[in-house]
Scaffold this motif. Structure first.
Motif, PDB file in Angstrom:
ATOM      1  N   LEU A 299      34.977  21.461  18.692  1.00  0.00           N
ATOM      2  CA  LEU A 299      33.960  22.406  18.204  1.00  0.00           C
ATOM      3  C   LEU A 299      34.514  23.402  17.198  1.00  0.00           C
ATOM      4  O   LEU A 299      33.765  24.227  16.659  1.00  0.00           O
ATOM      5  N   GLY A 300      35.830  23.384  17.001  1.00  0.00           N
ATOM      6  CA  GLY A 300      36.443  24.398  16.132  1.00  0.00           C
ATOM      7  C   GLY A 300      36.306  25.775  16.774  1.00  0.00           C
ATOM      8  O   GLY A 300      36.277  26.792  16.100  1.00  0.00           O
ATOM      9  N   TRP A 301      36.191  25.796  18.113  1.00  0.00           N
ATOM     10  CA  TRP A 301      35.940  27.052  18.835  1.00  0.00           C
ATOM     11  C   TRP A 301      37.227  27.624  19.425  1.00  0.00           C
ATOM     12  O   TRP A 301      38.060  26.887  19.971  1.00  0.00           O
ATOM     13  N   LYS A 302      37.336  28.931  19.292  1.00  0.00           N
ATOM     14  CA  LYS A 302      38.459  29.655  19.879  1.00  0.00           C
ATOM     15  C   LYS A 302      37.922  31.019  20.287  1.00  0.00           C
ATOM     16  O   LYS A 302      37.078  31.575  19.579  1.00  0.00           O
ATOM     17  N   ALA A 303      38.425  31.569  21.380  1.00  0.00           N
ATOM     18  CA  ALA A 303      37.995  32.919  21.747  1.00  0.00           C
ATOM     19  C   ALA A 303      38.544  33.895  20.704  1.00  0.00           C
ATOM     20  O   ALA A 303      39.711  33.828  20.346  1.00  0.00           O
ATOM     21  N   GLU A 304      37.688  34.763  20.204  1.00  0.00           N
ATOM     22  CA  GLU A 304      38.128  35.716  19.172  1.00  0.00           C
ATOM     23  C   GLU A 304      37.960  37.158  19.603  1.00  0.00           C
ATOM     24  O   GLU A 304      38.616  38.048  19.090  1.00  0.00           O
ATOM     25  N   LYS A 305      37.020  37.372  20.523  1.00  0.00           N
ATOM     26  CA  LYS A 305      36.697  38.750  20.912  1.00  0.00           C
ATOM     27  C   LYS A 305      37.112  39.033  22.346  1.00  0.00           C
ATOM     28  O   LYS A 305      36.667  39.987  22.942  1.00  0.00           O
ATOM     29  N   SER A 306      37.953  38.144  22.906  1.00  0.00           N
ATOM     30  CA  SER A 306      38.165  38.200  24.347  1.00  0.00           C
ATOM     31  C   SER A 306      39.372  39.019  24.803  1.00  0.00           C
ATOM     32  O   SER A 306      39.829  38.840  25.920  1.00  0.00           O
ATOM     33  N   ASP A 307      39.878  39.928  23.956  1.00  0.00           N
ATOM     34  CA  ASP A 307      40.961  40.765  24.493  1.00  0.00           C
ATOM     35  C   ASP A 307      40.341  41.806  25.419  1.00  0.00           C
ATOM     36  O   ASP A 307      39.167  42.161  25.292  1.00  0.00           O
ATOM     37  N   VAL A 308      41.167  42.282  26.358  1.00  0.00           N
ATOM     38  CA  VAL A 308      40.650  43.176  27.413  1.00  0.00           C
ATOM     39  C   VAL A 308      39.972  44.408  26.819  1.00  0.00           C
ATOM     40  O   VAL A 308      38.932  44.855  27.307  1.00  0.00           O
TER      41      VAL A 308
END
Ligand code: UFG
Length: 323
Positions: A299-308
């Protein structure tokens, strides 16, 4: 694209609707408002009040013509599912079969399922990839697995195309503040921490401090709900273009302990947040961390906003207005 979100007024569904709207898609929401909120339904969305167990209503709404269905309407309290499995079998399994068969009947052949890391059970290795054995330790996780198995059968026999998205720990709120209605009766860690911060609860209990982890508390993979939402849009495009089924993990790939979450919340809210250590909660694995390499590949997907920081700050922005 015309996308119908079953359970689209819930916490995750609302964020998914924003991601489709931001891309310019036509969005419909079908929800019984049992845990979702009408105030979170965005302008421009067509809302259909209804329950997924109501086959006639489901069929009526599907007959309006949709390219993709996203199924987010389910019960999700793992602890409760062990005490009331009947409720979970009816609503999660029978309800999903109603949606799957009615989608096929209406010619809506692309189906996205909100699945869960709970399908894996106690990890045999970390990070967990999609080849990891699936041995759920609670009935809730089993229901998600049973739905996935049915999706495979209906794909084989009737040509359904599906994407099953196995979420790890969904957290955070829309950073632009477009979602202000809180989840009703949340039982997850971060909402509970926030309820202590705003004074709704006096204190919180950290379930166990004797796990084999960096600080003795459980490790989880927290993934920002806006990141999760983006994956649904990518999955809808994937189904349309590739016409292939997909089962993928969605996580940040980073393990954070309960103590680290509570510490970050204290720092970022400036509130004391009283806590005490209690007994372990039954069925809690010590560590759950995802490998999302397949989601990246497909999907070309990666978490980008998931820092604590992002997760806590965006949640606090909503909670601090509740006082
Ligand atoms: N926790 C506490 N105190 C609380 C609440 C939670 O210490 O008051 C701890 C839990 O013991 C656990 C961690 O915080 O170690 C996270 O707990 P949550 O209840 O927020 O989330 P879970 O990891 O139990 O489960 C969530 C979803 C499931 C999903 C799973 C996937 O609720 O549906 O993530 O990782 F399957």
């Amino acid at each position: 694209m015309r996308v119908l979100l079953f359970g689209g007024a819930g916490y995750i569904g609302t964020h998914v609707s924003l991601a489709f709207l931001d891309r310019g898609d036509t969005v419909g929401i079908y929800d019984n408002l049992s845990t979702g909120r009408e105030e979170n339904i965005q302008q421009g969305v067509k809302f259909y009040f209804g329950d997924i167990m109501d086959r006639k209503r489901v069929s009526e709404v599907l007959s309006e013509g949709w390219d993709c269905a996203v199924h987010l309407a389910a019960l999700k309290a793992a602890g409760e599912s062990m005490k009331e499995p009947e409720k979970y079998s009816t609503y999660n399994i029978t309800g999903s079969l109603i949606l799957i068969t009615e989608c096929l009947r209406a010619g809506c052949n692309n189906f996205i399922l909100s699945s869960s890391a709970a399908t894996y059970g106690e990890p045999e290795y970390l990070p967990i990839d999609e080849k990891h054995p699936t041995n759920p330790t609670n009935y809730y996780g089993y229901t998600k697995l049973a739905i996935e198995e049915n999706l495979k059968w209906f794909s084989r026999l009737k040509g359904l195309k599906f994407a099953s998205l196995r979420y790890f720990n969904a957290a955070g709120y829309d950073e632009k503040g477009r979602v202000m209605g809180l989840e009703i009766n949340p039982l997850n860690l971060i909402p509970i921490v926030m309820e202590v911060a705003i004074g709704k609860r006096e204190k919180m209990v950290i379930y166990g401090d004797d796990y084999d982890t960096i600080d003795g508390t459980c490790i989880r993979d927290y993934v920002h709900v806006t990141d999760l939402a983006r994956a649904h849009v990518a999955a809808a495009s994937y189904l349309e273009k590739e016409k292939e089924n997909l089962i993928v993990n969605l996580g940040s790939g980073k393990g954070i302990s309960v103590n680290e979450i509570v510490g970050a919340a204290r720092r970022l809210t400036g509130k004391e947040i009283k806590s005490e250590y209690g007994q372990r909660r039954a069925g809690d694995p010590a560590k759950l961390v995802a490998s999302s390499a397949l989601a990246e590949e497909k999907l070309g997907w990666k978490a980008e906003k998931s820092d604590v920081e992002n997760i806590i700050k965006s949640t606090w922005n909503v909670y601090k207005r509740q006082k």
